[in-house]
Enzyme design. Structure first.
Site, PDB file in Angstrom:
ATOM      1  CB  CYS A 103      -1.474   7.077   1.367  1.00 48.64           C
ATOM      2  SG  CYS A 103      -2.270   5.655   2.510  1.00 48.64           S
ATOM      3  CD  GLU A 154      -1.988   2.055   1.089  1.00 46.91           C
ATOM      4  OE1 GLU A 154      -2.145   2.831   0.027  1.00 46.91           O
ATOM      5  OE2 GLU A 154      -2.037   2.487   2.234  1.00 46.91           O
TER       6      GLU A 154
END
Length: 514
Positions: A319, A285
């Site tokens: 993020c 990720e």
């Protein structure tokens, strides 16, 4: 079994909750500055070489000094994990799930203490820290239940004289490299997903948030996890990280962090090293460059609030943070004016004070990088709010907004990972979606519109893993909005979703003829 329901967030407008959090901060302050060992096979190992964790809001305040793993200790941990896998992989899934449920109960009882430690070690304001701890509890509860659903495999067809089964079996030793920005939630989630599926783990938490990971190790031990199942080995990426990613006994790597490190791990893990008899799996990720699109037919107050909260919550160090907004030209000036007003009304400073909406950025390197992007932004757009920083006591950057930015500008394309948002104008909705997709990433996005056709158009054409309508682009909840992105945002692993645990297992077919 009680059905899964996500952990509620704490209401800090209630006096008793406020007092409880202040008490928790005092509790954490009572154990600051201690030395912490590695944990390998349940054994505590102190090393001379330490990673010093400090408070990003007050660099002088040492959170803890954590022992640093060397290559030899990493090898020792690998051997322990490899040996423990032989027994742990055969332990009943119910037992493994119960470790998660017990760990969730322990953290729930100490919820404010864990959140207060996040405030001190990661610089998280109260609400952000509380959400991080709640998400950790959610991962434990959700993955425990998911394992109980998967323990008997999946139904396949049988025919007369033949009985077929399709079962999931664990992979082996996993290297979990967790990030500092969700220092409890993602660290816990990635660790227990590997553990509950019957794998053993080498946990290398982010160097800036090692103490919270150590405290989580204590919780797992208290919850009944056998020695050697998770081994705690903080260390440098160059010395320990690469060594373990390359190791022939590493079966999979679970990584959350930057695009640069993620692509490097992906590349290294693809190489078959001497003595390796499998292809390693990588769950990654990585970054995002997330866009909120504002249509001309939209609730403009909701749009401005969504942009500001998604851009500046935890100083934009997510993020999923909104780092760009693309606004229809008809409503552009109104939205820009309101974003400017809201941003200038934000308070930032020491996150242990509840009045501060946002706190510091994580460290000096991060501060320097963000400030250099602000200088680039001054060349590329019109600075309307923020633009300054101060790293004398802690690493503070003012929430910063640039307007009138070209869609191809660097601050519209590159991940800054700080409290900086760029605003751009679009002629129409089609162009807005085109600009939103004009990035290497594809993690989150949001569309603020009352136009049903545009919602359906975005559902198909806005290419991100997590798309939100009429709300901000941060704050995915485990089990409700499985999280993971496309393109350079990673392997779209969808953490907190129904497919995640299978990434840590392999399918085995058995067929018996009568």
């Amino acid at each position: 079994m009680i059905p899964y329901k996500h952990e509620p967030f704490t209401d800090f407008t209630q006096d008793e909750n406020k007092k409880a959090y202040e008490e928790a901060l005092k509790t954490v302050e009572g154990y600051l500055g201690q030395d912490y060992p590695l944990i390998i096979g349940g054994e505590r190992i102190m090393t001379e070489d330490k990673l010093v964790s400090t408070n990003p809001a007050n660099k002088e305040e040492v959170i803890g000094r954590v022992s640093k793993a060397s290559r030899d200790l990493a090898e020792k941990a690998m051997n322990v994990a490899d040996e423990t896998f032989k027994t742990w992989s055969k332990v009943k899934p119910e037992f493994r799930a119960d470790v998660l449920f017990k760990a969730a109960a322990i953290i729930r009882r100490r919820k404010h203490e864990f959140s207060a430690l996040l405030t001190k070690e990661a610089g998280k304001p109260w609400n952000e820290a509380d959400a991080d701890t709640a998400e950790a509890i959610d991962f434990l509860e959700y993955y425990g239940r998911q394992m109980l659903k998967l323990k008997d495999g999946m139904p396949v067809e049988s025919r007369p004289g033949e009985f077929n089964r399709f079962d999931y079996i664990p992979l082996g030793v996993g290297v979990v490299i967790s990030p500092w920005n969700f220092a409890l939630a993602i660290m816990a989630g990635t660790t227990v997903a590997a553990l509950v599926t019957g794998n053993t783990v080498l946990l290398k938490p982010a160097s800036t948030t090692t103490v919270i990971a150590y405290k989580f190790m204590e919780v797992l031990e208290e919850a009944g996890m056998p020695a050697g199942v998770v081994n705690y080995i903080p260390g440098s990426g160059a010395e320990v990280g690469d060594y373990l990613v390359d190791h022939p006994r590493t079966r999979f790597v679970s990584f959350t962090g930057s695009r640069e490190v993620g692509t490097r791990i992906y590349e290294r893990a693809a190489k078959v090293n001497e003595g390796q008899i499998w292809l390693k799996r990588v769950i990654a990720e990585m970054g995002g460059k997330d866009t909120i699109v504002v249509d001309n037919d939209a609730d403009l107050e909701l749009a401005a609030q969504s942009i500001v909260k998604s851009a500046f919550g935890f100083s934009g160090q997510k993020c999923s943070a909104c780092s760009r907004a693309v606004i229809h030209e008809e409503v552009y000036d109104q939205v820009v004016a309101r974003v400017d007003e809201l941003t200038k009304g934000l308070t930032y400073g020491d996150p242990s004070k509840q009045s501060n909406f946002t706190g510091p950025v994580i460290d000096q390197a991060s501060f320097d990088k963000i400030m250099s992007y602000i200088e680039i932004g001054k060349e590329e757009g019109r600075l309307i709010a923020g633009g300054e920083g101060d790293s004398s006591k802690g690493f503070f950057v003012a929430p910063t907004v640039f307007a009138d930015v070209d869609p191809n500008a660097r601050i519209m394309q590159e991940e800054i990972f700080g409290p900086v948002v760029a605003l751009a104008k679009a002629k129409n909705f089609d162009e807005a979606i085109e600009i939103a997709n004009n990035t290497d990433y594809g993690l989150t996005g949001a569309v603020i519109t009352n136009n049903r056709e545009h919602i359906e158009q975005a559902r198909q054409d806005f290419h991100v893993g997590n798309l939100y309508f009429n709300r901000g682009c941060t704050g995915a909840i485990v089990g409700y909005q499985p999280f993971g992105g496309f393109n350079m945002s990673g392997t779209d692993s969808k953490a907190g979703g129904p497919d995640y645990l299978q990434l840590h297992m392999q399918g085995k077919t058995t067929s018996e003829t009568f």
